[in-house]
Scaffold this motif. Structure first.
Motif, PDB file in Angstrom:
ATOM      1  N   UNK A  20      51.415  17.285  61.718  1.00 36.88           N
ATOM      2  CA  UNK A  20      52.783  17.091  61.247  1.00 36.88           C
ATOM      3  C   UNK A  20      53.804  17.180  62.363  1.00 36.88           C
ATOM      4  N   UNK A  21      53.513  17.930  63.413  1.00 34.41           N
ATOM      5  CA  UNK A  21      54.474  18.151  64.487  1.00 34.41           C
ATOM      6  C   UNK A  21      53.876  17.643  65.792  1.00 34.41           C
ATOM      7  N   UNK A  22      54.489  16.622  66.381  1.00 36.83           N
ATOM      8  CA  UNK A  22      53.943  16.116  67.641  1.00 36.83           C
ATOM      9  C   UNK A  22      54.166  17.114  68.761  1.00 36.83           C
ATOM     10  N   UNK A  23      53.275  17.116  69.760  1.00 36.94           N
ATOM     11  CA  UNK A  23      53.476  18.025  70.886  1.00 36.94           C
ATOM     12  C   UNK A  23      54.702  17.621  71.676  1.00 36.94           C
ATOM     13  N   UNK A  24      55.360  18.579  72.297  1.00 35.19           N
ATOM     14  CA  UNK A  24      56.557  18.251  73.066  1.00 35.19           C
ATOM     15  C   UNK A  24      56.222  17.450  74.313  1.00 35.19           C
ATOM     16  N   UNK A  40      58.612  26.900  71.093  1.00 34.75           N
ATOM     17  CA  UNK A  40      58.042  28.248  70.950  1.00 34.75           C
ATOM     18  C   UNK A  40      56.916  28.479  71.951  1.00 34.75           C
ATOM     19  N   UNK A  41      56.087  27.469  72.174  1.00 36.70           N
ATOM     20  CA  UNK A  41      54.975  27.634  73.117  1.00 36.70           C
ATOM     21  C   UNK A  41      55.513  27.830  74.532  1.00 36.70           C
ATOM     22  N   UNK A  42      56.619  27.162  74.857  1.00 36.81           N
ATOM     23  CA  UNK A  42      57.237  27.351  76.170  1.00 36.81           C
ATOM     24  C   UNK A  42      57.770  28.771  76.314  1.00 36.81           C
ATOM     25  N   UNK A  82      48.201  17.966  75.131  1.00 34.27           N
ATOM     26  CA  UNK A  82      47.157  18.556  74.285  1.00 34.27           C
ATOM     27  C   UNK A  82      47.209  20.083  74.307  1.00 34.27           C
ATOM     28  N   UNK A  83      47.557  20.667  75.447  1.00 35.20           N
ATOM     29  CA  UNK A  83      47.619  22.135  75.511  1.00 35.20           C
ATOM     30  C   UNK A  83      48.752  22.685  74.652  1.00 35.20           C
ATOM     31  N   UNK A  84      49.787  21.897  74.444  1.00 37.50           N
ATOM     32  CA  UNK A  84      50.920  22.352  73.632  1.00 37.50           C
ATOM     33  C   UNK A  84      50.571  22.422  72.154  1.00 37.50           C
ATOM     34  N   UNK A  85      49.447  21.821  71.791  1.00 38.41           N
ATOM     35  CA  UNK A  85      48.969  21.928  70.407  1.00 38.41           C
ATOM     36  C   UNK A  85      48.512  23.353  70.104  1.00 38.41           C
ATOM     37  N   UNK A  86      48.385  24.178  71.129  1.00 36.64           N
ATOM     38  CA  UNK A  86      48.037  25.584  70.924  1.00 36.64           C
ATOM     39  C   UNK A  86      49.074  26.291  70.055  1.00 36.64           C
ATOM     40  N   UNK A  87      50.281  25.763  70.017  1.00 42.10           N
ATOM     41  CA  UNK A  87      51.328  26.368  69.197  1.00 42.10           C
ATOM     42  C   UNK A  87      50.927  26.403  67.728  1.00 42.10           C
ATOM     43  N   UNK A  91      46.010  32.057  67.100  1.00 37.52           N
ATOM     44  CA  UNK A  91      46.213  32.878  68.294  1.00 37.52           C
ATOM     45  C   UNK A  91      46.650  31.954  69.431  1.00 37.52           C
ATOM     46  N   UNK A  92      47.931  31.609  69.423  1.00 40.79           N
ATOM     47  CA  UNK A  92      48.464  30.652  70.394  1.00 40.79           C
ATOM     48  C   UNK A  92      48.286  31.139  71.821  1.00 40.79           C
ATOM     49  N   UNK A  93      48.437  32.441  72.044  1.00 39.65           N
ATOM     50  CA  UNK A  93      48.311  32.955  73.408  1.00 39.65           C
ATOM     51  C   UNK A  93      46.890  32.751  73.935  1.00 39.65           C
ATOM     52  N   UNK A  94      45.906  33.096  73.147  1.00 37.64           N
ATOM     53  CA  UNK A  94      44.514  32.928  73.590  1.00 37.64           C
ATOM     54  C   UNK A  94      44.207  31.457  73.857  1.00 37.64           C
ATOM     55  N   UNK A  95      44.730  30.593  73.034  1.00 35.99           N
ATOM     56  CA  UNK A  95      44.492  29.160  73.183  1.00 35.99           C
ATOM     57  C   UNK A  95      45.119  28.635  74.471  1.00 35.99           C
ATOM     58  N   UNK A  96      46.377  28.956  74.720  1.00 31.88           N
ATOM     59  CA  UNK A  96      47.058  28.432  75.910  1.00 31.88           C
ATOM     60  C   UNK A  96      46.504  29.089  77.180  1.00 31.88           C
TER      61      UNK A  96
END
Length: 122
Positions: A20-24, A40-42, A82-87, A91-96
Protein backbone atom coordinates in the motif's frame (compact mmCIF):
# COMPACT_ATOMS: atom_id res chain seq x y z
CA UNK A 1 -21.01 1.97 -3.07
CA UNK A 2 -20.40 1.02 0.55
CA UNK A 3 -19.54 -2.52 -0.49
CA UNK A 4 -16.94 -1.24 -3.00
CA UNK A 5 -15.27 0.92 -0.34
CA UNK A 6 -15.15 -1.99 2.09
CA UNK A 7 -13.76 -4.25 -0.65
CA UNK A 8 -11.05 -1.71 -1.47
CA UNK A 9 -9.97 -1.48 2.17
CA UNK A 10 -10.01 -5.26 2.50
CA UNK A 11 -7.78 -5.58 -0.57
CA UNK A 12 -5.27 -3.13 0.88
CA UNK A 13 -5.37 -4.87 4.25
CA UNK A 14 -4.71 -8.27 2.67
CA UNK A 15 -1.93 -6.90 0.48
CA UNK A 16 -0.17 -5.58 3.58
CA UNK A 17 1.41 -2.21 4.31
CA UNK A 18 4.35 -2.80 1.98
CA UNK A 19 2.06 -3.02 -1.03
CA UNK A 20 0.00 0.00 0.00
CA UNK A 21 2.88 2.39 0.68
CA UNK A 22 5.67 2.75 -1.87
CA UNK A 23 9.21 3.02 -0.54
CA UNK A 24 10.60 6.54 -0.40
CA UNK A 25 12.85 7.69 -3.21
CA UNK A 26 16.39 8.60 -2.33
CA UNK A 27 17.06 10.96 -5.20
CA UNK A 28 20.33 9.20 -5.97
CA UNK A 29 21.75 9.71 -2.49
CA UNK A 30 24.21 7.14 -1.19
CA UNK A 31 22.61 7.02 2.27
CA UNK A 32 19.92 8.53 4.44
CA UNK A 33 20.29 12.27 4.93
CA UNK A 34 20.20 12.65 8.71
CA UNK A 35 20.18 16.45 8.42
CA UNK A 36 16.60 16.21 7.17
CA UNK A 37 15.05 12.78 7.82
CA UNK A 38 11.57 12.60 6.32
CA UNK A 39 10.27 9.06 6.71
CA UNK A 40 9.96 7.00 9.90
CA UNK A 41 12.65 4.60 8.69
CA UNK A 42 14.98 7.56 8.13
CA UNK A 43 14.34 8.84 11.64
CA UNK A 44 14.99 5.35 13.04
CA UNK A 45 18.32 5.19 11.20
CA UNK A 46 19.37 8.68 12.27
CA UNK A 47 18.31 8.37 15.92
CA UNK A 48 19.87 4.95 16.53
CA UNK A 49 23.66 5.17 17.09
CA UNK A 50 24.39 1.76 15.53
CA UNK A 51 22.27 2.38 12.43
CA UNK A 52 23.56 5.92 12.08
CA UNK A 53 27.14 4.61 12.14
CA UNK A 54 26.35 2.02 9.45
CA UNK A 55 24.59 4.68 7.38
CA UNK A 56 27.72 6.89 7.53
CA UNK A 57 29.97 3.92 6.70
CA UNK A 58 27.85 3.09 3.67
CA UNK A 59 27.89 6.70 2.46
CA UNK A 60 31.68 6.78 2.83
CA UNK A 61 32.07 3.48 0.97
CA UNK A 62 29.94 4.71 -1.93
CA UNK A 63 31.72 8.07 -2.04
CA UNK A 64 34.99 6.33 -2.95
CA UNK A 65 35.99 6.77 -6.59
CA UNK A 66 36.24 2.99 -6.95
CA UNK A 67 32.52 2.59 -6.22
CA UNK A 68 31.63 4.93 -9.06
CA UNK A 69 34.13 3.27 -11.40
CA UNK A 70 32.65 -0.15 -10.67
CA UNK A 71 29.13 1.01 -11.46
CA UNK A 72 27.90 0.20 -7.96
CA UNK A 73 25.63 3.21 -7.61
CA UNK A 74 22.82 2.07 -9.95
CA UNK A 75 22.44 -1.17 -7.99
CA UNK A 76 22.58 0.82 -4.81
CA UNK A 77 19.44 2.77 -5.72
CA UNK A 78 17.52 -0.52 -5.89
CA UNK A 79 19.00 -1.64 -2.58
CA UNK A 80 17.99 1.68 -1.02
CA UNK A 81 14.37 1.35 -2.17
CA UNK A 82 14.05 -2.27 -1.09
CA UNK A 83 15.73 -1.68 2.28
CA UNK A 84 13.19 1.04 3.07
CA UNK A 85 10.50 -1.63 2.99
CA UNK A 86 11.85 -2.57 6.43
CA UNK A 87 9.55 0.15 7.75
CA UNK A 88 6.66 -2.26 7.19
CA UNK A 89 8.31 -5.07 9.19
CA UNK A 90 7.39 -5.80 12.83
CA UNK A 91 11.03 -5.31 13.86
CA UNK A 92 12.12 -2.51 11.53
CA UNK A 93 15.44 -2.01 13.31
CA UNK A 94 16.51 -5.64 12.93
CA UNK A 95 15.47 -5.59 9.29
CA UNK A 96 17.34 -2.40 8.36
CA UNK A 97 20.37 -3.46 10.42
CA UNK A 98 20.55 -6.71 8.45
CA UNK A 99 20.14 -4.80 5.18
CA UNK A 100 23.00 -2.42 6.00
CA UNK A 101 25.32 -5.22 7.13
CA UNK A 102 24.66 -7.25 3.99
CA UNK A 103 25.17 -4.24 1.73
CA UNK A 104 28.44 -3.25 3.41
CA UNK A 105 29.65 -6.85 3.24
CA UNK A 106 28.80 -6.95 -0.46
CA UNK A 107 30.54 -3.66 -1.24
CA UNK A 108 33.63 -4.26 0.91
CA UNK A 109 35.59 -6.70 -1.24
CA UNK A 110 34.57 -4.97 -4.47
CA UNK A 111 35.74 -1.50 -3.52
CA UNK A 112 38.84 -2.82 -1.73
CA UNK A 113 39.93 -4.81 -4.80
CA UNK A 114 39.34 -1.87 -7.12
CA UNK A 115 41.29 0.52 -4.92
CA UNK A 116 44.15 -1.90 -4.36
CA UNK A 117 44.32 -4.12 -7.47
CA UNK A 118 47.74 -5.55 -6.66
CA UNK A 119 46.66 -6.66 -3.21
CA UNK A 120 49.49 -4.72 -1.57
CA UNK A 121 48.75 -3.32 1.85
CA UNK A 122 49.62 0.16 3.05
Amino acid sequence: MRVMVIAAFATLALAGPAAAIPPPPNGGAAATDCAAPVYAIDRLICEDPELSHLNAALAARLARPAAADAGLKPGHAEWYRSSRMCAAQPDAKACILKAYLKRLQRLGPITAALENPGGARD
